[in-house]
Write a protein that holds these residues in place. Structure first.
Motif, PDB file in Angstrom:
ATOM      1  N   ARG A  36     -27.219  17.960 -40.463  1.00 38.34           N
ATOM      2  CA  ARG A  36     -27.889  16.895 -39.560  1.00 38.34           C
ATOM      3  C   ARG A  36     -27.078  16.448 -38.431  1.00 38.34           C
ATOM      4  O   ARG A  36     -27.549  16.101 -37.469  1.00 38.34           O
ATOM      5  CB  ARG A  36     -28.069  15.655 -40.905  1.00 38.34           C
ATOM      6  CG  ARG A  36     -29.345  14.691 -40.139  1.00 38.34           C
ATOM      7  CD  ARG A  36     -29.517  13.657 -41.350  1.00 38.34           C
ATOM      8  NE  ARG A  36     -29.844  14.385 -42.521  1.00 38.34           N
ATOM      9  CZ  ARG A  36     -29.263  14.389 -43.501  1.00 38.34           C
ATOM     10  NH1 ARG A  36     -28.055  13.765 -43.420  1.00 38.34           N
ATOM     11  NH2 ARG A  36     -29.817  14.864 -44.700  1.00 38.34           N
ATOM     12  N   SER A  96     -36.122  21.680 -41.044  1.00 35.37           N
ATOM     13  CA  SER A  96     -35.256  20.512 -40.316  1.00 35.37           C
ATOM     14  C   SER A  96     -34.699  19.704 -41.536  1.00 35.37           C
ATOM     15  O   SER A  96     -35.598  19.002 -42.210  1.00 35.37           O
ATOM     16  CB  SER A  96     -36.343  19.737 -39.583  1.00 35.37           C
ATOM     17  OG  SER A  96     -35.490  18.836 -38.994  1.00 35.37           O
ATOM     18  N   PRO A  97     -33.444  19.511 -41.720  1.00 36.29           N
ATOM     19  CA  PRO A  97     -33.019  18.853 -42.895  1.00 36.29           C
ATOM     20  C   PRO A  97     -33.309  17.288 -42.682  1.00 36.29           C
ATOM     21  O   PRO A  97     -33.733  16.667 -41.570  1.00 36.29           O
ATOM     22  CB  PRO A  97     -31.236  18.793 -42.476  1.00 36.29           C
ATOM     23  CG  PRO A  97     -31.252  20.171 -41.844  1.00 36.29           C
ATOM     24  CD  PRO A  97     -32.382  20.430 -41.061  1.00 36.29           C
ATOM     25  N   ASP A 142     -33.964  12.954 -42.696  1.00 31.01           N
ATOM     26  CA  ASP A 142     -33.089  12.088 -42.139  1.00 31.01           C
ATOM     27  C   ASP A 142     -32.089  11.283 -43.087  1.00 31.01           C
ATOM     28  O   ASP A 142     -31.168  10.705 -42.495  1.00 31.01           O
ATOM     29  CB  ASP A 142     -33.915  11.206 -41.422  1.00 31.01           C
ATOM     30  CG  ASP A 142     -34.728  11.711 -40.265  1.00 31.01           C
ATOM     31  OD1 ASP A 142     -34.168  12.789 -39.504  1.00 31.01           O
ATOM     32  OD2 ASP A 142     -35.836  11.325 -39.926  1.00 31.01           O
ATOM     33  N   THR A 152     -25.618  19.336 -46.085  1.00 31.82           N
ATOM     34  CA  THR A 152     -26.725  19.154 -45.140  1.00 31.82           C
ATOM     35  C   THR A 152     -26.531  18.008 -44.343  1.00 31.82           C
ATOM     36  O   THR A 152     -27.025  17.939 -43.277  1.00 31.82           O
ATOM     37  CB  THR A 152     -27.869  18.843 -46.225  1.00 31.82           C
ATOM     38  OG1 THR A 152     -28.268  19.856 -47.113  1.00 31.82           O
ATOM     39  CG2 THR A 152     -29.357  18.405 -45.388  1.00 31.82           C
ATOM     40  N   ALA A 153     -25.586  17.043 -44.988  1.00 28.70           N
ATOM     41  CA  ALA A 153     -25.287  15.890 -44.049  1.00 28.70           C
ATOM     42  C   ALA A 153     -24.591  16.335 -42.883  1.00 28.70           C
ATOM     43  O   ALA A 153     -24.924  15.780 -41.655  1.00 28.70           O
ATOM     44  CB  ALA A 153     -24.578  14.931 -44.845  1.00 28.70           C
ATOM     45  N   THR A 180     -26.058  10.011 -40.390  1.00 27.82           N
ATOM     46  CA  THR A 180     -26.246  10.795 -41.500  1.00 27.82           C
ATOM     47  C   THR A 180     -27.119  10.076 -42.479  1.00 27.82           C
ATOM     48  O   THR A 180     -27.652  10.646 -43.341  1.00 27.82           O
ATOM     49  CB  THR A 180     -25.139  11.465 -41.918  1.00 27.82           C
ATOM     50  OG1 THR A 180     -24.324  10.303 -42.587  1.00 27.82           O
ATOM     51  CG2 THR A 180     -24.273  12.067 -41.112  1.00 27.82           C
ATOM     52  N   ARG A 229     -28.279  17.019 -34.475  1.00 29.28           N
ATOM     53  CA  ARG A 229     -28.179  15.846 -33.595  1.00 29.28           C
ATOM     54  C   ARG A 229     -27.453  15.762 -32.365  1.00 29.28           C
ATOM     55  O   ARG A 229     -27.975  15.626 -31.163  1.00 29.28           O
ATOM     56  CB  ARG A 229     -28.063  14.621 -34.322  1.00 29.28           C
ATOM     57  CG  ARG A 229     -28.582  13.360 -33.579  1.00 29.28           C
ATOM     58  CD  ARG A 229     -28.605  12.072 -34.329  1.00 29.28           C
ATOM     59  NE  ARG A 229     -28.653  10.928 -33.324  1.00 29.28           N
ATOM     60  CZ  ARG A 229     -29.094   9.710 -33.940  1.00 29.28           C
ATOM     61  NH1 ARG A 229     -29.199   9.318 -35.171  1.00 29.28           N
ATOM     62  NH2 ARG A 229     -29.453   8.793 -33.126  1.00 29.28           N
TER      63      ARG A 229
END
Length: 305
Positions: free
Chosen positions: A167, A298-299, A301, A163-164, A257, A171
């Motif tokens: 993210r 949306s993963p 923050d 997931t990181a 991340t 972006r």
């Protein structure tokens, strides 16, 4: 022939104590336990939001690992620990009445023992010492113990691995890798880890063992990243660069991340981190799903691990 109506009922399953239920694996584990009619208690520092029940049949108990005085496990309970493994040994005197202890470790105990990063070597050492401490205590107390070592856990929501990466891709639209990024990986979904924990309950075959839990597929780091792009429905833009150059920009990755990545991360993209799942399959009936990542809309923050 005995009358089935007069046959004695099977004894109720022992209660289950889940330590660290707010972890990535926790929700999946509780769902699987509840589906099997198991009940027990969840213990941890942070209670679930909005109530005192982590799941049906599992009330929440606030437990400070640094000061567990005045608390002890219910006699005969099975303990499933999802906490970082090195937090478990100080609690063991409070678990002396348990019927079984199954704890999550990590293959990092092997993979990071020779890392160039001293912090990663320290993590591997802490894991190894925790494994030894758990085995020694349980042997003396006569408690069956099992340590399960998953590989790269992901859940599509909070993990600091898959997931990181997603993210970062969302972006910036690309992802840098330490060329050629051919190190082998076996990502494992949190639900598969939960399934292995449940399969270990009451399973005498896994007593006194540390068992690796690889994901259901072995693939290169670059292929793992490619599948993340595909899952996000984004054009695949993987940028291979020298690992040393990328390591110097590690602080930027941390800011994006929210994960405290090690400078050794990029060099490790070319290290094989693949483990044998034969024992897990033979002793637990373990069969993990292939790597097909799925993400929330949306993963978030920040990552949990």
């Amino acid at each position: 022939m005995d009358d089935p109506e007069l046959s004695p009922a099977a004894p109720p399953a022992p209660p289950v104590l889940v330590l660290g239920a707010s972890s990535l694996v926790g929700p999946y584990l509780l769902d699987r336990l509840a589906a099997r009619g198991r009940t027990g208690t969840c213990a941890g520092r942070r209670p679930p939001p909005g109530g005192t029940m982590a799941a049906p049949g599992f009330p929440w108990l606030r437990l400070d690992v640094a000061d567990p005085s005045g608390w002890a496990v219910e006699p005969g309970a099975a303990v499933l620990s999802l906490m970082p493994l090195w937090l478990l040994p100080p609690l063991l005197p409070r678990l002396a009445a348990a019927a079984q202890i199954v704890a999550l470790g990590s293959t990092s105990v092997l993979a990071k023992s020779g890392s160039a990063d001293p912090e990663e070597r320290a993590v591997a050492q802490r894991l190894a010492e925790a494994e030894s401490g758990i085995a020694a205590f349980c042997a003396q107390a006569g408690i069956p113990w099992t340590i399960l070592r998953p590989t790269l856990i992901h859940d599509g929501l909070r993990d600091a691995n898959v997931t990181a990466i997603a993210r970062f891709v969302l972006r910036f639209g690309f992802f840098p890798v330490g060329m050629p990024a051919r190190g082998l990986r076996q990502p494992i979904h949190a639900d598969d880890v939960a399934g292995a924990l449940v399969a270990a309950l009451g399973n005498g075959l896994v007593a006194g063992r540390s068992i690796d839990l690889p994901g259901g597929e072995t693939l290169t780091y670059r292929e793992m990243v490619r599948r993340i792009f595909v899952a996000l429905d984004r054009p695949v833009r993987i940028v291979p660069l020298p690992a040393g150059l990328l390591a110097r920009g590690i602080s930027a990755a941390r800011r994006v991340t929210g994960v405290a990545y090690s400078p050794a991360l990029f060099a490790r993209m070319n290290q094989d981190l693949a483990f044998d799942g034969a024992d897990a399959a033979r002793l637990l009936g373990y069969a993990a799903q292939p790597f097909r990542p799925r993400f929330s809309a949306s993963p978030p923050d920040s990552a949990a691990r």
